[in-house]
Each structure stands twice: as C-alpha cells, then as structure tokens.
Design a protein around this motif. Structure first.
Motif, mmCIF file in Angstrom:
data_model
loop_
_atom_site.group_PDB
_atom_site.id
_atom_site.type_symbol
_atom_site.label_atom_id
_atom_site.label_comp_id
_atom_site.label_asym_id
_atom_site.label_seq_id
_atom_site.Cartn_x
_atom_site.Cartn_y
_atom_site.Cartn_z
ATOM 1 N N LEU A 172 41.387 37.533 48.171
ATOM 2 C CA LEU A 172 41.723 38.942 47.946
ATOM 3 C C LEU A 172 41.213 39.485 46.614
ATOM 4 N N MET A 173 40.259 38.825 46.004
ATOM 5 C CA MET A 173 39.739 39.278 44.716
ATOM 6 C C MET A 173 38.668 40.355 44.855
ATOM 7 N N CYS A 174 38.079 40.500 46.028
ATOM 8 C CA CYS A 174 36.945 41.419 46.195
ATOM 9 C C CYS A 174 37.381 42.801 46.689
ATOM 10 N N LYS A 175 38.588 43.199 46.340
ATOM 11 C CA LYS A 175 39.065 44.519 46.763
ATOM 12 C C LYS A 175 38.228 45.618 46.119
ATOM 13 N N VAL A 176 37.829 46.586 46.931
ATOM 14 C CA VAL A 176 37.082 47.752 46.472
ATOM 15 C C VAL A 176 37.646 48.975 47.182
ATOM 16 N N LYS A 177 37.266 50.159 46.706
ATOM 17 C CA LYS A 177 37.643 51.400 47.383
ATOM 18 C C LYS A 177 36.370 52.055 47.894
#
Length: 112
Positions: free
Chosen positions: A43-48
């Motif tokens: 879950l470290m690659c969260k982007v918007k």
C-alpha cells in the motif's frame, strides 16, 4: 497511447497500453514508493488521479485494500485508459528533510 503527467514533478510520458501507473512513473523517472514489487501488498504506492474516469476500474485487490470510495489508487494496479494526471505524494523522508531545511533557513534569516 495515453499521456500520463505526474505532479508535482510535472513529468509527462506516453504510456504503452496495459502499463500501470507505477510502470509509467518508473519509465518517467518519477519516484513512487513501493516495497511489494507491484502486487498490492504494501500500500505504499498510493496516488491520486485527477480524473478517475481516465484510468482502469479498481481491481479486486484495490477494493479489498482501499475500499470502494477511497480517493486514492494503487499505482501498481491502475492503468491509464486515456490522458491522465497523477498526483504523487511526497516521500515522508524527503518531506522531513525539506521541513528541517526550511526551519534552518528561517533561523538563519532571523540572525541577519
């Protein structure tokens, strides 16, 4: 080929069909944190994504990890369908260093 723009870096890349946002970021030289190798485990690659309709629907892994209504997407699971703008959060370590440098500069400005 969809063009993906990464903010705040302002880098744009033409992504091959089927390329994830994480893969496109790597090709563009944009740092997106990850530890799991792109399998929706860390879950470290969260982007918007500014326009959610510009990217693929949520995968089952994303729904399980983030929920259906989350603002964020996992870069390792999301593919651009058309031109998209992706906001990459600042790395926490980089943010801490930036804040410390800003405090230092403010203190130095106060001395002179």
């Amino acid at each position: 080929m969809p063009r993906i723009t990464f903010l705040p870096d302002g880098k744009t890349i033409a992504a091959r069909p089927g390329t994830t946002l994480l893969g496109a970021a790597r090709e563009a030289g944009v740092a997106v944190r990850t530890r799991c190798g792109g399998v929706a485990g860390c879950l470290m690659c969260k982007v918007k994504v500014q326009d959610p309709s510009a990217v693929s629907p949520r995968t089952d892994a994303e729904r399980r990890k983030l929920g259906e209504d989350a603002d964020e997407r996992l870069a390792c699971q999301t593919k651009a369908l058309r031109d998209a703008t992706v906001i990459v959060p600042e790395d926490p370590l980089k943010a801490a260093v930036r804040r410390q440098l800003e405090r230092q500069k403010e203190e130095e400005d106060g001395l002179w």
